[in-house]
Design an enzyme around this catalytic site. Sequence first.
Site, PDB file in Angstrom:
ATOM      1  N   GLY A 214      33.556  43.064  40.101  1.00 25.24           N
ATOM      2  CA  GLY A 214      34.917  42.974  39.590  1.00 25.24           C
ATOM      3  C   GLY A 214      35.431  41.547  39.625  1.00 25.24           C
ATOM      4  CB  CYS A 215      38.437  39.992  38.155  1.00 24.59           C
ATOM      5  SG  CYS A 215      39.755  41.066  38.747  1.00 24.59           S
ATOM      6  CE1 TYR A 216      42.657  39.772  42.989  1.00 26.93           C
ATOM      7  CE2 TYR A 216      42.371  42.149  42.954  1.00 26.93           C
ATOM      8  CZ  TYR A 216      43.192  41.043  42.872  1.00 26.93           C
ATOM      9  OH  TYR A 216      44.534  41.199  42.685  1.00 26.93           O
TER      10      TYR A 216
END
Length: 182
Positions: free
Chosen positions: A36-38
């Site tokens: 994911g982005c995080y």
Amino acid sequence: MRVRSRGIAGIRQHRLRVRIGQRHGVAAARRVSNPGCYPTGAIALLRPLVEAGLMPADLPVTVNAVSGYSGGGKALIARFEDDGDIAFRAYGLALGHKHVPEMMAYSGLTVKPVFMPIVGNFYKGLAVSVPLHLSQLKPGSNGAALVRAFEEHYRGERFIRVMPLSDPAITEPSFFDVQGAN
């Protein structure tokens, strides 16, 4: 997403880039996943330092991140768009965020990081920071050594620019525009 130690298409670790010799494997794969982005932001900061030996893999770190609200689903999007008074919203305060296993699996960390996600009142974009104290890093480490590790790790990458420590551009108001960059 379940994190597996070997990954898909023979990729053993995530590095924001496909290593030489693996691009074909990814192109030919039926399924390819990515974090994911995080976690991608955290991995981008942590892995180069762990691989370079500047940061111990067992160093307890804190990952601070703020993202736009578009990734939060329809309800969160509506909440931010309907209520203009929300500046930001912290969440995941129970320290069990779903992205922590990805951060550990691909950053090289052996100790679970404290992860502080925040949603800001902007539609898209992401900023991740990992504060480090030089006294906890490899003896003799300094800012220049960290920058060199990032430069070496990301050399030749199309979408990653490692900025010099003394670059005056980092003080310009638009430098931290998380919506205006790739």
